[in-house]
Enzyme design. Structure first.
Site, mmCIF file in Angstrom:
data_model
loop_
_atom_site.group_PDB
_atom_site.id
_atom_site.type_symbol
_atom_site.label_atom_id
_atom_site.label_comp_id
_atom_site.label_asym_id
_atom_site.label_seq_id
_atom_site.Cartn_x
_atom_site.Cartn_y
_atom_site.Cartn_z
ATOM 1 N N ARG A 224 1.002 -1.041 -0.070
ATOM 2 C CA ARG A 224 -0.072 -0.088 0.003
ATOM 3 C C ARG A 224 0.969 1.207 -0.110
ATOM 4 O O ARG A 224 1.743 1.322 0.547
ATOM 5 C CB ARG A 224 -0.924 -0.020 1.261
ATOM 6 C CG ARG A 224 -2.216 -1.047 1.058
ATOM 7 C CD ARG A 224 -3.108 -0.470 0.153
ATOM 8 N NE ARG A 224 -4.210 -1.506 -0.262
ATOM 9 C CZ ARG A 224 -4.215 -2.642 -1.187
ATOM 10 N NH1 ARG A 224 -3.306 -2.713 -1.874
ATOM 11 N NH2 ARG A 224 -5.488 -3.190 -1.032
ATOM 12 N N HIS A 272 0.867 -0.327 -10.380
ATOM 13 C CA HIS A 272 -0.021 -1.023 -9.606
ATOM 14 C C HIS A 272 -0.520 -2.477 -10.099
ATOM 15 O O HIS A 272 -1.786 -2.755 -10.413
ATOM 16 C CB HIS A 272 -1.539 -0.406 -9.220
ATOM 17 C CG HIS A 272 -2.002 -0.862 -8.022
ATOM 18 N ND1 HIS A 272 -2.766 -0.032 -6.866
ATOM 19 C CD2 HIS A 272 -2.133 -2.098 -7.292
ATOM 20 C CE1 HIS A 272 -3.285 -0.745 -5.962
ATOM 21 N NE2 HIS A 272 -3.037 -1.955 -6.182
#
Length: 309
Positions: A224, A272
Site C-alpha cells: 500500500r 499497480h
C-alpha cells in the site's frame, strides 16, 4: 434462489459476470446475479470500492459481502456494514504476487541492472552472492506475505518476516512487536512491504526506520502506498543509503505526472500491477464463500474489523 447484487463498475461487470455465473452453477448455487435489485431482497453483495455503494443499511436481508480487492481499508470502517466481509485472497492473487516479488527480489539480488555489457564494450564481471548469503525482510506475513516468504525461502534466501501478531512459518525467522521490527529492518538487504493499510502501518518506513536498514538496501512495495513516507524515502535515495526502490502502489493513483518518483534514477515505478484480481480464480472463491455461508459455515478470509484487515 439467492440474490447476489454486483456493486462494482461497469468494467468489473464485463470482466467478472460470466465467470461468477459459471462458478455459482458449479458450486450448486441457484443464484440471481444482478446489478438491479430491490435491496430488501439481496442476500449477498459482490463489492469493489470503485463502485457507487456506500450505504449498506437498505440491504436488510444481507448475509455477507465479498470484496473483489485484497485491501479493505476503504470499507472496513463503514458503520452501515454489519454482516461478515470477506476479502479477496485467491490463488490467482497469491501466485501473481509471488511472481512479481520473486522477480524483483532476483533483479536486486543478481544485480541485473548492472550486469549488461556497456556500449563501450567494457567487460565488467560482477559475481553476486548466493541466495543463501542474501537476507530478505518481508514486512507483513498475512496470506500474501507468507506465500512470498515461503517462495523466497525455497530459493534459499535468508528470510526474516515481521508482523503485528506473531506468526510461525517453517524456515522463516518470524518477528513481531516494536523490538522485532527493529531487528527485521536491520536484517533487510532487500525489503518487501506487504502490510495492510491501517493507522498503525501508515509511514512504517519513515526517516527513522529507513536509517535502520543496511546501507545500500533495496525496497519493494507492492503493498500500500501510505506504508512509505515519500519524502523520507526520496531523501534516503538521494543520500545513497537506499540503493533503489521499486514501487507499485502510491498515495495517489495514477501517480501524478509531476511526482519526483517518475524522474528519480533510483526508482522503478510500476502501475499497480503486482497482482491484480483475476476473474477466473476470484469467481471460484466468491462462489465457494457464498456456498459456505448458505451451509451455515463462516466465509473464508473474513475481515477482523478491530484489526482493520
Amino acid at each position: 434462489m439467492i440474490t447476489v447484487y454486483f456493486a462494482a463498475t461497469n468494467h468489473d461487470w464485463d470482466e467478472f459476470a460470466e465467470d461468477l455465473q459459471n462458478e455459482f452453477a458449479a458450486a450448486g448455487l441457484e443464484a440471481n446475479l444482478t446489478r438491479d435489485a430491490d435491496p430488501a431482497l439481496v442476500d449477498y453483495i459482490v463489492y469493489a470500492p470503485t463502485g457507487w455503494l456506500k450505504d449498506f443499511s437498505p440491504f436488510t436481508r444481507l448475509k455477507g459481502v465479498h470484496s473483489l480487492w485484497a485491501g479493505v481499508e476503504k470499507i472496513v470502517g463503514n458503520e452501515t456494514l454489519q454482516v461478515p466481509l470477506a476479502r479477496m485472497v485467491d490463488y490467482g492473487l497469491r501466485e501473481g504476487m509471488i511472481e512479481y516479488c520473486v522477480g524483483y527480489v532476483l533483479r536486486y539480488h543478481l544485480g541485473m541492472d548492472r550486469d549488461v555489457l556497456r556500449k563501450d564494450a567494457h567487460w565488467d564481471i560482477h559475481i553476486p552472492p548466493l541466495a543463501r548469503d542474501r537476507s530478505v525482510t518481508i514486512l507483513g506475513l498475512g496470506a500474501l506475505g507468507a506465500a512470498v516468504a515461503e517462495a523466497l525461502k525455497a530459493l534459499n534466501f535468508q528470510v526474516t518476516g515481521w508482523s503485528r501478531r506473531q506468526k510461525d512459518i517453517v524456515g522463516v525467522q518470524c518477528l513481531a512487536g516494536d523490538e522485532g521490527l527493529d531487528s527485521a529492518l536491520e536484517a533487510g538487504e532487500i525489503v518487501v512491504l506487504l502490510l495492510p493499510q491501517t493507522p498503525e502501518t501508515n509511514n512504517i518506513l519513515n526517516a527513522e526506520s529507513l536509517a535502520k536498514l543496511p546501507s545500500g538496501a533495496c525496497i519493494l512495495n507492492p503493498g500500500r502506498g501510505p506504508l512509505i513516507d515519500d519524502d523520507a524515502l526520496l531523501a534516503a535515495l538521494d543520500s545513497g543509503h537506499i540503493a533503489h526502490a521499486t514501487l507499485d502502489v502510491f498515495r495517489v493513483e495514477p501517480l501524478p505526472a509531476d511526482h519526483p518518483y517518475w524522474a528519480h534514477p533510483s526508482v522503478t515505478v510500476t502501475p499497480h500491477i503486482a497482482s491484480d484480481t483475476r476473474p477466473s480464480s476470484a469467481a471460484k472463491l466468491v462462489a465457494d464463500n457464498f456456498r459456505r455461508a448458505e451451509a451455515g459455515k463462516p466465509m473464508l478470509h473474513t475481515v477482523d474489523r478491530s484489526a482493520g484487515y
